[in-house]
Motif scaffolding. Sequence first.
Motif, PDB file in Angstrom:
ATOM      1  N   MET A   1      60.015 -18.240 -32.226  1.00 40.57           N
ATOM      2  CA  MET A   1      60.800 -17.060 -31.856  1.00 40.57           C
ATOM      3  C   MET A   1      61.792 -16.711 -32.963  1.00 40.57           C
ATOM      4  N   LYS A  18      56.747 -13.614 -29.301  1.00 43.17           N
ATOM      5  CA  LYS A  18      55.435 -13.207 -29.810  1.00 43.17           C
ATOM      6  C   LYS A  18      54.391 -13.425 -28.729  1.00 43.17           C
ATOM      7  N   SER A  21      52.739 -16.806 -27.561  1.00 42.92           N
ATOM      8  CA  SER A  21      53.460 -17.981 -28.054  1.00 42.92           C
ATOM      9  C   SER A  21      54.076 -18.755 -26.884  1.00 42.92           C
ATOM     10  N   THR A  22      54.416 -20.005 -27.184  1.00 39.35           N
ATOM     11  CA  THR A  22      55.035 -20.842 -26.160  1.00 39.35           C
ATOM     12  C   THR A  22      56.529 -20.543 -26.102  1.00 39.35           C
ATOM     13  N   MET A 224      56.557 -16.253 -21.264  1.00 38.04           N
ATOM     14  CA  MET A 224      55.363 -16.670 -21.985  1.00 38.04           C
ATOM     15  C   MET A 224      54.158 -15.826 -21.601  1.00 38.04           C
TER      16      MET A 224
END
Length: 276
Positions: A1, A18, A21-22, A224
């Motif tokens: 991030m 994003k 992404s996690t 997420m």
Amino acid sequence: MAGKTRGRGGLRDRLLVKPGSTVNLADVDPNETFGHVKVTAEVKVAADLERLTSLQERLWAEHRHRVLIVLQGIDASGKDGTITHVMRAFNPLGCRVVGFGVPNPVELAHDYLWRVHQVVPGNGEISVFNRSHYEAVLVERVHSLVPQEVWSRRYDQINAFEQMLVEEGTTILKFFLHIDRDEQKRRLQARVSNPTKRWKFKMGDLAERKLWADYMAAFNEALMRCSTEQAPWFVIPANHNWFRNLAVGDIAAASLDALDPKYPPGEQIPKDLKIE
Ligand code: AMP
Ligand code: MG
């Protein structure tokens, strides 16, 4: 991030979740300011608010784009404050703020998106959501107001709903205001102690505070699974109100700017028209 380079600018890229992404909020510093300091930030916020005012006037005049701004965050994370200090740039003509509380009986008799869909922005409008349809995967999940099999399919439903809105001409910006547990404690204590803030405090806030970990898990999953290209989430470090205002103002101004709203030409009017 958060990107590798420090310093000013580029808040949009740094704070964007994003897609795919996690997210682990425990790893995001709610005190982060990316090298900004309060004094200069306040000057920049003032400039961004002026930009927002001008952009919204053109947006409203053009009557073309629709803009939805979603604010989420735990109790006392600064959702109301963001509206007071950033959204105030918008002329109420063409902007509406909608708060989503406990659903009333009519709302409960419908699907969870029903009350939301009625107040999405029309052409030229901005809707600011103070809480939103995300409560359906936050408070409703944390309190098991609906069974897991029901809330677990809502992420995809929310993505489909938002995708439809975007395809139909809506720009969606979603801000998650990230504070930590100590900051929430300070803010709730201030609400109790300050007669001008006490009205915001509910005894139920203490029970919610005990569910901190459950809320963080629910936030992580929503961020997420529902940050998409079309409708991105931004995680805003929000322990410092001034940085929160800076980040939200900066991202909102950049996003409205990208729409490039223009004053319409108006009717064909003779140049030498004299009003009698
Ligand atoms: P506030 O934002 O302080 O005005 O409080 C609004 C309250 O409404 C919060 O406690 C939320 O948890 C609650 N709320 C919002 N949406 C829902 C929902 N879908 N189901 C149950 N409670 C909700
Ligand atoms: Mg509250």
